[in-house]
Design a protein around this motif. Sequence first.
Motif, short mmCIF file in Angstrom:
data_model
loop_
_atom_site.label_atom_id
_atom_site.label_comp_id
_atom_site.label_asym_id
_atom_site.label_seq_id
_atom_site.Cartn_x
_atom_site.Cartn_y
_atom_site.Cartn_z
N LYS A 116 22.58 48.22 38.44
CA LYS A 116 21.79 46.86 38.76
C LYS A 116 22.71 45.52 38.42
O LYS A 116 23.64 45.62 37.28
CB LYS A 116 20.57 46.87 38.12
N THR A 117 22.39 44.37 38.83
CA THR A 117 23.16 43.09 38.64
C THR A 117 21.78 42.10 38.42
O THR A 117 20.95 42.19 39.06
CB THR A 117 24.18 43.02 39.59
N ILE A 118 22.34 41.20 37.78
CA ILE A 118 21.64 39.94 37.42
C ILE A 118 22.54 38.68 37.52
O ILE A 118 23.38 38.74 36.81
CB ILE A 118 20.58 39.86 36.09
N ALA A 119 21.91 37.66 38.08
CA ALA A 119 22.78 36.39 38.10
C ALA A 119 22.15 35.60 37.10
O ALA A 119 21.06 35.42 37.12
CB ALA A 119 22.67 35.76 39.50
N HIS A 152 25.04 44.75 34.96
CA HIS A 152 25.95 43.65 34.84
C HIS A 152 25.30 42.33 35.19
O HIS A 152 24.60 42.14 36.19
CB HIS A 152 27.13 43.91 35.93
N ALA A 153 25.71 41.26 34.26
CA ALA A 153 25.09 39.92 34.57
C ALA A 153 26.20 39.13 35.03
O ALA A 153 27.38 38.98 34.50
CB ALA A 153 24.70 39.40 33.37
N VAL A 154 25.91 38.31 36.04
CA VAL A 154 27.32 37.34 36.59
C VAL A 154 26.67 35.88 36.08
O VAL A 154 25.53 35.60 36.28
CB VAL A 154 27.21 37.37 38.24
N VAL A 155 27.73 35.27 35.59
CA VAL A 155 27.19 33.86 34.83
C VAL A 155 27.66 32.71 35.89
O VAL A 155 28.79 32.70 36.24
CB VAL A 155 28.05 33.73 33.60
N LEU A 156 26.93 32.06 36.32
CA LEU A 156 27.17 31.11 37.19
C LEU A 156 26.78 29.62 36.96
O LEU A 156 25.78 29.38 36.09
CB LEU A 156 26.27 31.07 38.70
N GLU A 157 27.43 28.67 36.88
CA GLU A 157 27.57 27.16 36.41
C GLU A 157 27.62 26.26 37.63
O GLU A 157 28.53 25.72 37.64
CB GLU A 157 28.27 26.78 35.38
N PRO A 158 26.49 25.99 38.49
CA PRO A 158 26.65 25.21 39.69
C PRO A 158 27.02 23.91 39.04
O PRO A 158 26.47 23.46 37.95
CB PRO A 158 25.34 25.39 40.08
N GLY A 159 27.80 23.32 40.01
CA GLY A 159 28.39 21.80 39.73
C GLY A 159 29.55 21.95 38.53
O GLY A 159 30.14 20.98 38.74
N LYS A 160 29.93 22.88 38.07
CA LYS A 160 30.95 22.99 37.26
C LYS A 160 32.05 24.02 38.11
O LYS A 160 32.87 23.38 38.78
CB LYS A 160 30.67 23.60 35.70
N LEU A 173 22.10 35.13 46.51
CA LEU A 173 22.13 35.78 45.43
C LEU A 173 20.94 36.87 45.26
O LEU A 173 21.16 37.99 44.83
CB LEU A 173 21.66 34.79 44.19
N SER A 174 20.13 36.89 46.27
CA SER A 174 18.97 37.60 46.33
C SER A 174 19.64 39.07 47.01
O SER A 174 19.21 40.41 46.79
CB SER A 174 17.78 37.52 47.30
N ARG A 175 20.46 38.86 48.03
CA ARG A 175 21.21 39.90 48.66
C ARG A 175 22.27 40.55 47.61
O ARG A 175 22.55 41.79 47.74
CB ARG A 175 22.10 39.52 49.78
N TYR A 176 22.88 39.78 46.65
CA TYR A 176 23.75 40.50 45.67
C TYR A 176 23.23 41.02 44.50
O TYR A 176 23.92 41.91 43.87
CB TYR A 176 24.82 39.35 45.33
N GLU A 200 32.83 40.07 41.87
CA GLU A 200 32.47 40.56 40.27
C GLU A 200 31.55 41.65 40.55
O GLU A 200 31.76 42.64 39.64
CB GLU A 200 32.10 39.39 39.65
N ILE A 201 30.55 41.31 41.23
CA ILE A 201 29.47 42.42 41.53
C ILE A 201 30.04 43.57 42.08
O ILE A 201 29.73 45.12 41.86
CB ILE A 201 28.27 41.82 42.21
N GLY A 202 30.98 43.20 43.24
CA GLY A 202 31.42 44.29 44.03
C GLY A 202 32.16 45.46 43.03
O GLY A 202 32.31 46.48 43.04
N ALA A 203 33.34 44.58 42.24
CA ALA A 203 34.00 45.69 41.29
C ALA A 203 33.03 46.25 40.39
O ALA A 203 33.29 47.69 40.19
CB ALA A 203 34.91 44.56 40.40
N PHE A 204 32.13 45.70 39.87
CA PHE A 204 31.20 46.47 39.03
C PHE A 204 30.37 47.54 39.66
O PHE A 204 30.35 48.81 38.94
CB PHE A 204 30.11 45.37 38.55
#
Lengths: 340, 340, 340
Positions: A37-40, A64-72, A100-103, C55-59
């Motif tokens: 499973k994955t979480i953004a 696995h958690a993906v860290v996103l920092e929009p605008g940075k 993100l709901s698809r990923y 990143e998610i694909g690799a995981f």
Amino acid sequence: MRHFLTTEDWTRPELQALLDAADDLRRQPVNDQLRGKTIALMFLNPSLRTRSSFEIGAFQLGAHAVVLEPGKAAWGIEFERGVVMDGDAEEHIAEVAGVLSRYCDAIALRAFPLFKDWSHDRQDPVIRALAEYASVPVINMETIVHPCQELALMRTIQDHLGAPDGRKFVLTWTWHPRPLNTAVANSALLIATKFGMDVTLLVPDDAYLLDEHFMDAAHYQAESSGGRFNITHNIEKAYTDADFVYAKSWGALPFYGRPEEEAQLRAPYRHFMVDGAKMALTRNARFSHCLPLRRNVKASDEVMDADYCVAIDEAENRLHVQKALMTALLNNQEQGEGTD
Amino acid sequence: MRHFLTTEDWTRPELQALLDAADDLRRQPVNDQLRGKTIALMFLNPSLRTRSSFEIGAFQLGAHAVVLEPGKAAWGIEFERGVVMDGDAEEHIAEVAGVLSRYCDAIALRAFPLFKDWSHDRQDPVIRALAEYASVPVINMETIVHPCQELALMRTIQDHLGAPDGRKFVLTWTWHPRPLNTAVANSALLIATKFGMDVTLLVPDDAYLLDEHFMDAAHYQAESSGGRFNITHNIEKAYTDADFVYAKSWGALPFYGRPEEEAQLRAPYRHFMVDGAKMALTRNARFSHCLPLRRNVKASDEVMDADYCVAIDEAENRLHVQKALMTALLNNQEQGEGTD
Amino acid sequence: MRHFLTTEDWTRPELQALLDAADDLRRQPVNDQLRGKTIALMFLNPSLRTRSSFEIGAFQLGAHAVVLEPGKAAWGIEFERGVVMDGDAEEHIAEVAGVLSRYCDAIALRAFPLFKDWSHDRQDPVIRALAEYASVPVINMETIVHPCQELALMRTIQDHLGAPDGRKFVLTWTWHPRPLNTAVANSALLIATKFGMDVTLLVPDDAYLLDEHFMDAAHYQAESSGGRFNITHNIEKAYTDADFVYAKSWGALPFYGRPEEEAQLRAPYRHFMVDGAKMALTRNARFSHCLPLRRNVKASDEVMDADYCVAIDEAENRLHVQKALMTALLNNQEQGEGTD
């Protein structure tokens, strides 16, 4: 599918089930319940504990958690509907949430209020827009409330005091160089009143009362749960016989967006800092704070280094309660058309 | 529980055991020795190799590395004791260390000196504070020494030369547009003298001698290990009969915090760059550098592209030695009350 | 060993094999085909979808992606040969590529053109330098082409239209507040003509024609594949009977590096925005865009919220095609001397 935007949407037994699951998870921290499973984790504001605890928690569950920092490192995002997007934002939340709901199997968001217009910010528009457009569970990592912190706080209270009902919980305002978000203060009132505690809000001035929505919710919840909710400006009265002291600084809402004026109002109240003398008035109370904490500003070194300080325990509990939350929300989910 | 702050705290046999374990790990890189474990990588300064090699190394062992950049995506941190924290820092290292010790099985830190006051920076106060407050092993990812780089360097020397004892090792200062950290230079002296090499330090001026602590340690260690330690300003003498040439640029400590004056001192010495003519004086020496390296400033294209350049091998060895280190420190650890 | 720099290096059957593998992977998203493998994602420009999907694909394949942002959290990089590196860059691509090739099983790069000198940027020098120095496969995450987006687009076309041959594909320029990269436009022409579509390029002015290399490739590929390639300024003619409308904004190459002049040229053409009236001219066409997209600037809310908008599907397909690509490139690889 269910979101975790505020504890107001969850009953006490539902929240207690998460707290019990957290207790199980800390005894058996590594497992494969969320394998693959994955979480953004989307951060519009900085984070150390929240990011670490979600990222590590996901890993310990096989996710696995993906860290996103929009605008940075990512694009700026527009949250309003129907806008002609010829300003700064390159992308609308509708597409961000859709993609993100698809990923991912869940999306967590930190979005502090903007400190310009409270009548706008109090609607919690950013996370509400995300939840509206997302087709996976959305988790609040702090907006105008901080429900993950609430779970950690209540787990900590139960770890140290046992049943919370009727125990005296003091939320004390403290001074800070800047006017801060009211989220953790709102949240402390919500969770303590929902769990039947005898809650006292200590503020130096009525200008530091919280938004009427949260004041009303605290009154109503205290009544429903058999607890109590009192307000005072009297430091001695507040601390006397307390079982649990919780400190937080926040900006006065009537001065929202006018930090210079607020600073003048705040200036005489540095003595609201939690120190050993104040703690001596309590019934051997535990002290906690959500962290980050400025030592010798919000609480003295003596308090922070005392055995009764359980702030690190509360921070640790963030990990356990968030794992319980992810497990509940992600396993609850039906298989979508997307990536799982 | 044991930290890895400097190789001065570790004996030659202990370090050799890590180097031997690294050799095993490169033959069998993917395994589950640290399954479910986590390490926090805290960077106060930029990184490419260090971050990649720790993050990938943890992954290959079944663990997970969390990357934190305090002050950028996380909060600023106060490292001094007893401070009234009404300045920039939102959080004290006591709480950061306490919380991360609950979330993670180890904490690694990169904290370059501040280039203002060497009498302060030479105490290595930031990582010392972290180690004091942490209840899990702390790993130095470069402060005023760079012990992980030392392990990679010594692994590389042994890969290419076999036993290091008595082989001539030259550490040459090189020019660079800015005054850089002395950490890798300090570290090169420490590891080469500890392993019995015949060490020559080549600097253009006495102002480029290293801090007396490291000069003394090099003398003392050379004596104990049966090695040698010499200092020279003579380029030809230094390179002649060398077995291993190691280059690094660093700022002159007497001019610490005064970069303009230091730049004037440095200006005449661009010819200390490593080039083919200098390498021709050696006994077919290998050349290396810790990277990043400015081509045609610290070493010529000819040197960097030569077969005798083993800088990429040394960088690869970072991965293997750090995996050996994490395995040693994390498996050594008793079960804590926290997350595992 | 094979790179994925541009689809021009790959035949239609080879690309179709990737698209078929992507279709398999979305039915079985989590597996261990790349267990223990690692990929470096190097971003010189921001990203949300690309980073998340890699990143998610690799995981999901048992691998791990390391995210590097040189010049931000890592060192600046020099891409030219033979330079005396006494400027800003601390490191040369030769060493970055060499080291990452030892740590990782593949390197992916995003490097937008610099918008100064098109005669330089059109050579795609940054990713070409990386591929030259790397000893593992290099994947293009957008430079002056965006071949991963091409795969996602063609997967989406086949999902919604079936066989692409002879179906009318319209690439329409749209207005945007800034002159954007031509990469996705170049790529859309490449993939649609390679797969035998009847391709129309709609631009408001000849200044918006793409670089002659891509115009020539589109003509040549259309001829080889049995497709067609037409250019028009006529909105109605372009949309009429279209099966698939693809929108993108890009800067006029004759004004490359002179954004003020380009803005004047662009000003009269806001009406190129995709809206419901235009879509009504088509043969029930699907609409897509690579995202990010400014609503009511590039396409109206009506279009974005319509059932015929498949932009979210295309974004989802990024995940599946990139997993197919990583699986093909990394499993194809011989065992190196390095880390695996």
